[in-house]
Motif scaffolding. Structure first.
Motif, short mmCIF file in Angstrom:
data_model
loop_
_atom_site.label_atom_id
_atom_site.label_comp_id
_atom_site.label_asym_id
_atom_site.label_seq_id
_atom_site.Cartn_x
_atom_site.Cartn_y
_atom_site.Cartn_z
N SER A 154 0.81 -1.22 0.00
CA SER A 154 0.00 0.00 0.00
C SER A 154 0.85 1.28 0.00
O SER A 154 0.33 2.37 -0.25
CB SER A 154 -0.96 0.01 1.19
OG SER A 154 -0.23 -0.05 2.39
N CYS A 155 2.14 1.14 0.27
CA CYS A 155 3.01 2.34 0.34
C CYS A 155 3.13 2.99 -1.04
O CYS A 155 3.38 2.32 -2.04
CB CYS A 155 4.39 1.90 0.84
SG CYS A 155 5.60 3.24 0.84
N ILE A 156 2.93 4.29 -1.08
CA ILE A 156 3.03 5.02 -2.36
C ILE A 156 4.38 5.76 -2.48
O ILE A 156 4.56 6.58 -3.35
CB ILE A 156 1.85 6.00 -2.54
CG1 ILE A 156 1.76 6.95 -1.35
CG2 ILE A 156 0.55 5.25 -2.77
CD1 ILE A 156 0.77 8.09 -1.54
N LYS A 157 5.27 5.49 -1.54
CA LYS A 157 6.65 6.02 -1.58
C LYS A 157 6.68 7.55 -1.59
O LYS A 157 7.47 8.17 -2.31
CB LYS A 157 7.39 5.45 -2.78
CG LYS A 157 7.48 3.93 -2.77
CD LYS A 157 7.60 3.35 -4.15
CE LYS A 157 6.51 2.40 -4.47
NZ LYS A 157 6.29 2.04 -5.82
N CYS A 158 5.81 8.14 -0.84
CA CYS A 158 5.71 9.60 -0.85
C CYS A 158 6.77 10.29 0.01
O CYS A 158 6.96 11.49 -0.07
CB CYS A 158 4.33 10.01 -0.35
SG CYS A 158 4.05 9.59 1.38
N SER A 159 7.42 9.55 0.92
CA SER A 159 8.49 10.06 1.80
C SER A 159 7.99 10.91 2.96
O SER A 159 8.80 11.45 3.73
CB SER A 159 9.52 10.91 1.04
OG SER A 159 10.10 10.17 0.02
N LEU A 160 6.69 11.06 3.10
CA LEU A 160 6.19 11.91 4.20
C LEU A 160 6.65 11.41 5.57
O LEU A 160 6.97 12.20 6.45
CB LEU A 160 4.66 11.98 4.15
CG LEU A 160 4.05 12.89 3.09
CD1 LEU A 160 2.54 12.76 3.08
CD2 LEU A 160 4.45 14.34 3.34
N CYS A 161 6.67 10.09 5.73
CA CYS A 161 7.08 9.53 7.03
C CYS A 161 8.51 9.94 7.37
O CYS A 161 8.81 10.29 8.51
CB CYS A 161 6.92 8.01 7.03
SG CYS A 161 7.71 7.21 5.62
N ALA A 162 9.39 9.88 6.38
CA ALA A 162 10.79 10.25 6.61
C ALA A 162 10.93 11.75 6.88
O ALA A 162 11.74 12.17 7.71
CB ALA A 162 11.64 9.84 5.42
N ILE B 253 0.88 10.51 9.79
CA ILE B 253 0.94 11.27 8.53
C ILE B 253 0.81 10.37 7.29
O ILE B 253 0.45 10.88 6.21
CB ILE B 253 2.24 12.10 8.45
CG1 ILE B 253 2.02 13.28 7.50
CG2 ILE B 253 3.43 11.27 7.98
CD1 ILE B 253 3.05 14.35 7.58
N CYS B 254 1.05 9.10 7.43
CA CYS B 254 1.03 8.22 6.25
C CYS B 254 -0.35 8.26 5.59
O CYS B 254 -1.36 7.89 6.20
CB CYS B 254 1.39 6.79 6.65
SG CYS B 254 1.34 5.68 5.24
N PRO B 255 -0.42 8.68 4.32
CA PRO B 255 -1.73 8.86 3.67
C PRO B 255 -2.41 7.55 3.30
O PRO B 255 -3.60 7.54 2.97
CB PRO B 255 -1.38 9.66 2.42
CG PRO B 255 0.04 9.37 2.13
CD PRO B 255 0.69 9.08 3.44
#
Ligand code: SF4
Ligand code: SF4
Length: 160
Positions: free
Chosen positions: A51-59, A102-104
């Motif tokens: 499900s991860c969209i690799k948006c980098s928000l978590c980092a 924050i993970c969308p």
């Protein structure tokens, strides 16, 4: 030592002695007994690869620099561009929950596991593939629940 301090020390010793001989102990026999943790407990984080969209928000949001984006080699070669996924360093994580919040796509969730032990510093690192494998930790002890006891403050009762 002042009389006041002596009195306080004596009182502390009396209190300790009282608890030593009266009733059940407040501590549990960990790891034979394991406390049942409440809903919403912030344990080690689980990562869902699909499900991860690799948006980098978590980092980006991580205040402890515990989550970082790692280049995913296979995906980068396949897609012919740099693809990155998150990995975590548990030596740095403060379990604040910002990354989970924050993970969308809800790809990050909290487990109830909090008592992992490591031999080396390097073992604290979970690059994306290891992160996605989940928490490989099995509680073998008897689960106990915290009960409020009017005399002792708290006591523990078996859950199952
Ligand atoms: S819980 Fe907080 S410290 Fe840990 S990885 Fe997530 S954002 Fe960083
Ligand atoms: S885990 Fe969530 S926040 Fe982090 S990169 Fe994947 S989708 Fe984005």
């Amino acid at each position: 030592m002042s009389i006041d301090r002596t009195v306080r020390h004596v009182k502390a010793i009396i209190t300790g002695t009282k608890y030593l001989f009266s009733g059940p102990r407040m501590t549990i026999m960990y790891p034979e007994d394991i406390e049942e943790l409440p809903e919403g407990y912030r344990g080690m984080i689980e990562y869902d690869w699909n499900s991860c969209i690799k948006c980098s928000l978590c980092a980006m949001i991580c205040p402890a620099d515990a989550i970082k984006m790692y280049v995913s080699k296979e995906e980068s070669e396949k897609e012919k561009k740099i693809v990155k996924r998150p990995g975590i360093n548990y030596a740095r994580c403060i379990f604040c929950g910002f990354c989970v919040d924050i993970c969308p796509t809800n790809s990050l969730t909290f487990s109830k596991v909090h008592d992992m032990a490591y031999y080396t510093y390097e073992e604290h690192f979970y690059p994306p593939d290891k992160f996605a494998e989940g928490i490989k930790h099995v509680h073998k002890g008897r689960r106990v629940r915290v009960i409020l006891d009017e005399k002792r403050g708290i006591k523990y009762e078996p859950v199952d």
